[in-house]
Motif scaffolding. Structure first.
Motif, mmCIF file in Angstrom:
data_model
loop_
_atom_site.group_PDB
_atom_site.id
_atom_site.type_symbol
_atom_site.label_atom_id
_atom_site.label_comp_id
_atom_site.label_asym_id
_atom_site.label_seq_id
_atom_site.Cartn_x
_atom_site.Cartn_y
_atom_site.Cartn_z
ATOM 1 N N THR A 157 0.819 -1.219 0.000
ATOM 2 C CA THR A 157 0.000 0.000 0.000
ATOM 3 C C THR A 157 0.848 1.262 0.000
ATOM 4 O OG1 THR A 157 -0.076 0.093 2.419
ATOM 5 C CG2 THR A 157 -1.760 -1.227 1.320
ATOM 6 N N GLY A 158 2.070 1.145 0.461
ATOM 7 C CA GLY A 158 2.909 2.322 0.575
ATOM 8 C C GLY A 158 2.660 3.094 1.864
ATOM 9 N N ARG A 159 1.673 2.653 2.637
ATOM 10 C CA ARG A 159 1.366 3.307 3.911
ATOM 11 C C ARG A 159 2.093 2.578 5.041
ATOM 12 N NH1 ARG A 159 -3.635 3.121 1.290
ATOM 13 N NH2 ARG A 159 -4.211 1.242 2.457
ATOM 14 N N LYS A 160 2.547 3.341 6.023
ATOM 15 C CA LYS A 160 3.291 2.788 7.144
ATOM 16 C C LYS A 160 2.451 2.812 8.415
ATOM 17 C CE LYS A 160 7.120 2.179 4.808
ATOM 18 N NZ LYS A 160 7.687 0.832 4.561
ATOM 19 N N VAL A 161 2.670 1.795 9.241
ATOM 20 C CA VAL A 161 1.999 1.710 10.541
ATOM 21 C C VAL A 161 3.087 1.651 11.611
ATOM 22 C CG1 VAL A 161 0.436 0.383 12.010
ATOM 23 C CG2 VAL A 161 0.062 0.468 9.526
ATOM 24 N N ILE A 162 2.938 2.486 12.631
ATOM 25 C CA ILE A 162 3.925 2.469 13.715
ATOM 26 C C ILE A 162 3.748 1.211 14.549
ATOM 27 C CG2 ILE A 162 4.736 3.635 15.804
ATOM 28 C CD1 ILE A 162 3.845 6.260 14.593
ATOM 29 N N ALA A 366 10.358 -3.353 11.660
ATOM 30 C CA ALA A 366 9.602 -3.177 12.902
ATOM 31 C C ALA A 366 10.512 -2.736 14.036
ATOM 32 C CB ALA A 366 8.895 -4.480 13.267
ATOM 33 N N VAL A 367 11.714 -3.325 14.117
ATOM 34 C CA VAL A 367 12.664 -2.932 15.167
ATOM 35 C C VAL A 367 13.757 -2.028 14.613
ATOM 36 C CG1 VAL A 367 12.272 -4.938 16.632
ATOM 37 C CG2 VAL A 367 13.957 -5.074 14.787
ATOM 38 N N GLY A 368 13.735 -1.799 13.289
ATOM 39 C CA GLY A 368 14.698 -0.905 12.667
ATOM 40 C C GLY A 368 14.219 0.532 12.733
ATOM 41 N N THR A 369 13.191 0.849 11.961
ATOM 42 C CA THR A 369 12.621 2.200 11.952
ATOM 43 C C THR A 369 11.420 2.323 12.881
ATOM 44 O OG1 THR A 369 11.128 1.679 10.122
ATOM 45 C CG2 THR A 369 13.353 2.465 9.566
ATOM 46 N N GLY A 370 10.860 1.170 13.264
ATOM 47 C CA GLY A 370 9.672 1.188 14.114
ATOM 48 C C GLY A 370 8.382 1.185 13.319
#
Length: 402
Positions: A157-162, A366-370
């Motif tokens: 999707t190109g969308r990011k989730v924290i 997930a643990v890199g940029t969050g």
């Protein structure tokens, strides 16, 4: 997990206390020692070779007597005690040892029970550690060849989730980096003499060994801090629930590219890793601190007393565990338990590193940029991402803009 840990403690006691207390509890017929004047005979030697329990009271008591040939002068007789009697008293702890300092630790002149620990460390522990590490690496390589990298099957999707906040990632990486350093220095300590020393020589090995010891002893505190941090941050999301049953029944979708069982923030596999790290890591930390402060924090004598009181050793037919441990024996048990659990954690963490890096697309971020790709979250943690997105939609617009 508590039951597993208790079972491991019991197993350790049953297996490793055998050389100290009783290897074989099968009753032996009375041994007639009249032919040797009460000294050990061939039957005693054969029983020890067959790891059978022997009644060595005849040796324990043979520590000389006050009455006997009188001592005349320095070149005369030793009276009622010979050199062998004196050393036998040292071995069985019946000698009247007096020290000006050091307490009970210094009073242990001879501790022949430590031979089992030396043998276990040089043979069994080496074998277990070698086969465990090589075994998990081979299994993961085969899995990668057969299954390949687990890709994001749907369109991105190109969308990011924290997924994880900065402080959560700090706790994770504090724990991860410290554990890697501890694992490497621990393996160096275990295998260094056999592998590194012949290759680099004594001087280079000595420098590396001193550095490894310093790193291991000091980085341990960072590991404990990281362990506390991840427990505080993630414990509320790692309790088992009914969604884990379905996830396990479907194998986590690992073996089927088109199957994505629902999961919350952490799936069943991640929960197993979390509790393994927390429980085993805590036990490794406690025994590690005990080893850092020798003879100050005895652990296993009291632990064996608890197990005996619970009746667990008796339940499986081993009788009561030996609880009268010398300070040296307690340290030896702490070392063995520390090494065994550390080896188990190394295997678990290797599998965790694989699935979080080369094994699964999008997992490392997930643990890199969050942040993670929304489609990745939908495929691997659908219940969690739905909750996160619902909370975002329900939040006031002003809060979203901020």
């Amino acid at each position: 997990m508590i039951r597993i840990l208790l079972g491991l403690i019991l197993s350790l006691g049953l297996v490793l206390s055998a050389p100290v207390s009783a290897q074989d509890n099968s009753p032996n017929p009375p041994n007639d020692r009249t032919s040797t004047g009460g000294a050990q005979n061939l039957q005693d030697i054969l029983d020890r070779q067959n790891q059978k329990r022997i009644d060595d009271q005849f040796r324990r008591d043979a520590t000389g007597a006050e009455e006997g040939a009188p001592a005349i002068d320095q070149l005369g007789t030793l009276g009622g005690a010979s050199d062998s009697d004196i050393w036998r008293a040292y071995r069985y702890g019946s000698a009247d040892v007096r020290v000006s300092g050091g307490g009970d630790v210094a009073k242990t002149v001879m501790q022949s029970g430590g031979m089992w620990w030396l043998k276990f460390r040089a043979t069994t522990l080496h074998t277990l550690m070698t086969y465990s590490i090589i075994g998990i690496l081979v299994l993961l390589a085969l899995f990668y060849l057969i299954r390949g990298k687990i890709r994001i099957s749907g369109g991105k999707t190109g969308r990011k989730v924290i997924r994880f906040k900065a402080v959560e990632r700090l706790g994770h990486w504090t724990l991860a980096i410290s554990f890697i350093l501890l694992a490497l220095t621990g393996l160096f300590t275990l295998f260094g003499r056999q592998i590194i020393l012949p290759l680099l020589g004594r001087e280079a090995f000595s420098t590396m060994a001193i550095a490894a010891k310093w790193i291991h002893n000091n980085v341990a505190w960072a590991f404990i801090i990281g362990l506390v941090m991840i427990f505080v941050f993630w414990v509320k999301d790692n309790f088992p629930d009914k969604t884990d049953i379905k996830w396990i029944a479907q194998g986590g979708g690992i073996f089927n590219k088109n199957l994505h069982p629902p999961a919350k923030k952490f799936n069943a596999g991640q929960k197993v890793i979390f509790w393994s790290v927390v429980i085993f890591g805590t036990s490794v930390s406690v025994t590690g601190v005990s080893l850092l402060f020798p003879f100050q924090i005895p652990l296993f004598g009291h632990t064996f007393e608890i197990l005996n009181a619970m009746g667990l050793p008796q339940l499986v037919g081993f009788g009561e565990l030996n609880t009268a441990l010398t300070p040296q024996e307690d340290m030896q048990f702490a070392h063995v338990w520390h090494a065994l659990l550390a080896g188990l954690l190394i295997v678990i963490v290797i599998a965790h590193i694989y699935i979080g890096s080369v094994g699964m697309e999008g997992a490392f971020s997930a643990v890199g940029t969050g942040e993670v790709e929304e489609q990745w979250a939908r495929e691997h943690h659908s219940l969690w991402v739905e909750q996160v997105l619902a909370e975002e939609r329900a939040a006031p617009k002003d809060a979203q803009e901020v």
